[in-house]
Motif scaffolding. Sequence first.
Motif, PDB file in Angstrom:
ATOM      1  N   GLY A   1      -5.855  40.747  43.658  1.00 50.29           N
ATOM      2  CA  GLY A   1      -5.671  41.093  42.253  1.00 50.29           C
ATOM      3  C   GLY A   1      -4.603  42.143  42.032  1.00 50.29           C
ATOM      4  N   VAL A   2      -4.651  43.213  42.816  1.00 55.07           N
ATOM      5  CA  VAL A   2      -3.645  44.265  42.677  1.00 55.07           C
ATOM      6  C   VAL A   2      -2.278  43.752  43.123  1.00 55.07           C
ATOM      7  CG1 VAL A   2      -2.918  46.525  43.541  1.00 55.07           C
ATOM      8  CG2 VAL A   2      -5.288  46.159  42.848  1.00 55.07           C
ATOM      9  N   ALA A   3      -2.256  42.932  44.175  1.00 59.06           N
ATOM     10  CA  ALA A   3      -0.980  42.356  44.631  1.00 59.06           C
ATOM     11  C   ALA A   3      -0.352  41.506  43.531  1.00 59.06           C
ATOM     12  CB  ALA A   3      -1.203  41.526  45.897  1.00 59.06           C
TER      13      ALA A   3
ATOM     14  N   VAL B 215      -1.039  56.067  44.316  1.00 59.97           N
ATOM     15  CA  VAL B 215      -2.219  55.487  44.956  1.00 59.97           C
ATOM     16  C   VAL B 215      -3.028  54.716  43.929  1.00 59.97           C
ATOM     17  CG1 VAL B 215      -4.382  55.970  46.176  1.00 59.97           C
ATOM     18  CG2 VAL B 215      -2.326  57.300  46.708  1.00 59.97           C
ATOM     19  N   ILE B 216      -3.433  53.503  44.272  1.00 65.46           N
ATOM     20  CA  ILE B 216      -4.311  52.683  43.441  1.00 65.46           C
ATOM     21  C   ILE B 216      -5.656  52.584  44.143  1.00 65.46           C
ATOM     22  CG2 ILE B 216      -4.680  50.434  42.375  1.00 65.46           C
ATOM     23  CD1 ILE B 216      -1.641  50.044  42.392  1.00 65.46           C
ATOM     24  N   GLY B 217      -6.683  53.133  43.539  1.00 64.57           N
ATOM     25  CA  GLY B 217      -8.016  53.103  44.121  1.00 64.57           C
ATOM     26  C   GLY B 217      -8.980  52.291  43.287  1.00 64.57           C
ATOM     27  N   HIS B 218     -10.207  52.193  43.768  1.00 62.35           N
ATOM     28  CA  HIS B 218     -11.239  51.423  43.069  1.00 62.35           C
ATOM     29  C   HIS B 218     -12.420  52.294  42.669  1.00 62.35           C
ATOM     30  CE1 HIS B 218      -9.579  47.304  43.906  1.00 62.35           C
ATOM     31  NE2 HIS B 218      -8.911  48.001  44.816  1.00 62.35           N
TER      32      HIS B 218
ATOM     33  N   ALA C  57      -8.092  50.627  39.760  1.00 63.00           N
ATOM     34  CA  ALA C  57      -8.125  49.182  39.562  1.00 63.00           C
ATOM     35  C   ALA C  57      -9.474  48.788  38.944  1.00 63.00           C
ATOM     36  CB  ALA C  57      -7.913  48.480  40.895  1.00 63.00           C
ATOM     37  N   PRO C  58      -9.511  47.674  38.176  1.00 64.59           N
ATOM     38  CA  PRO C  58      -8.376  46.795  37.855  1.00 64.59           C
ATOM     39  C   PRO C  58      -7.452  47.432  36.819  1.00 64.59           C
ATOM     40  CG  PRO C  58     -10.331  46.072  36.690  1.00 64.59           C
ATOM     41  CD  PRO C  58     -10.778  47.205  37.577  1.00 64.59           C
ATOM     42  N   LEU C  59      -6.198  47.093  36.891  1.00 60.19           N
ATOM     43  CA  LEU C  59      -5.208  47.646  35.979  1.00 60.19           C
ATOM     44  C   LEU C  59      -4.234  46.561  35.563  1.00 60.19           C
ATOM     45  CD1 LEU C  59      -2.667  49.805  38.013  1.00 60.19           C
ATOM     46  CD2 LEU C  59      -4.344  48.342  39.082  1.00 60.19           C
TER      47      LEU C  59
ATOM     48  N   ILE D 154       6.526  43.808  48.325  1.00 56.78           N
ATOM     49  CA  ILE D 154       5.071  43.914  48.375  1.00 56.78           C
ATOM     50  C   ILE D 154       4.575  43.322  49.685  1.00 56.78           C
ATOM     51  CG2 ILE D 154       2.899  43.244  47.275  1.00 56.78           C
ATOM     52  CD1 ILE D 154       4.452  42.902  44.673  1.00 56.78           C
ATOM     53  N   GLN D 155       3.637  44.009  50.327  1.00 60.74           N
ATOM     54  CA  GLN D 155       2.990  43.455  51.501  1.00 60.74           C
ATOM     55  C   GLN D 155       1.538  43.905  51.510  1.00 60.74           C
ATOM     56  OE1 GLN D 155       5.703  45.722  54.281  1.00 60.74           O
ATOM     57  NE2 GLN D 155       3.799  45.911  55.471  1.00 60.74           N
ATOM     58  N   MET D 156       0.727  43.213  52.282  1.00 66.63           N
ATOM     59  CA  MET D 156      -0.683  43.541  52.358  1.00 66.63           C
ATOM     60  C   MET D 156      -0.912  44.535  53.514  1.00 66.63           C
ATOM     61  SD  MET D 156      -1.589  41.753  49.802  1.00 66.63           S
ATOM     62  CE  MET D 156      -3.392  41.866  49.836  1.00 66.63           C
TER      63      MET D 156
END
Length: 419
Positions: free
Chosen positions: A35-37, A107-110, A131-133, A56-58
């Motif tokens: 989802g964030v990707a 930083v994107i956190g949950h 997230a979600p954003l 972008i990479q995982m």
Amino acid sequence: MSAGQDQDPPVTGAADEVIAPLPRVTIQAFCETPGVAATMQAAIADRRMEKAHARIQMGGPAAAVEAFRAAPTPNIIVLETVSDSATLVAHLDALSESCDAGTKVVVIGHVNDVQLYRDLIRRGVSEYLIAPLGTLDVLKTLSELYVAPGARNLGRIIAVMGAKGGVGASTVSHNVAWAIARNLDASTVIVDLDIAFGTAGLDFNQDPPQGIAEAVFSPERLDANMLDRLLSRCSDNLALLAAPAVLDRTLDLPEDAFEQLFDLLRATVPCVVLDVPHLWSSWARRALIHSDEIVVVAAPELASLRNAKNLVDLAKANRPNDSGPKLVLNQVGVPKRPEIDASEFSKALGLDILATIPFDAQLFGTAANNGQMIAEVQAGSKIAEAFVQIASGLTGRGEAKRSKRSLFEPIVAKLRRKA
């Protein structure tokens, strides 16, 4: 890593905030969830990210630590984490050992954790998102990393273009800009992009010796000082960047011919109205797509409907994160002319009509011949009120009292700060 700083909220318009395009920076995102990707991918495809080089990479923070052990870091690193706070902090500490000076980290956190946010800010993280954003959340955060602390709000660029020649798009753009400046008390600049045949100078009874041609053909000299000299003042709140309207040269301009000018205007003036000529070139397309608002002016007939549909479809396809184009139906009620009903026109385009302007040859002809705006010739008329309605719809502002603030105060203030 650079510590994040609080920013003043951008000027809001009718539908969304003005988000400044990012400069030429490198961005690398390390995501952990699809989802964030996907959100990051949508942000990268946005018009405001055109100058940025992004990847972008995982793998999240752990992958970032490995990637930069022996490689230089980009301007911005975006990290998504699903780990606990301690693990994230450990990865950030490891990343800081190889982070280049000036690299910004988002930083994107949950987890909505105030203590974690404070710990991250102390470690120099620029921003912590939860997230979600949405795509606009990402764009706004990345853009604000490059808005100087204390900087004034960003200007809104409004592009006005006719669906076909002769529908009165220039007249609409000039009267709307006048209404924004006079009735809504917003400092405004009209930019006449029709360098060879522009009419803004005539409509405002101005004949400035310099104008947009000097800005376009001498980009190496263009700065706030030069812009101040090129602007022709129409009132306290309104200025004009006029076209020379001469045929001494052809105008096969590159796609980015106006980019520097638009960036400078956006940084110094709250509202910029582009009078876009009815032609199709790489620079005209760019001016439309990269504006904050698009206004399509059409007459209630078939050719206008077809061309307006093409412009609306193009805008929607290339601006998925922006509000849709606005439609103004002009020259309605020409005697003995068969016309497409406004409701049918609106239905065919899938757009509400922002305003309908009736045909009045006497009023518009008198204003044009006198170098005046409609409200100057017939104040309080329904047509003058329609232009105020359009201005309010585009800026999200109600009618305001007039003030004595000068249009050039933002430019002067900027020059003083540099001095």
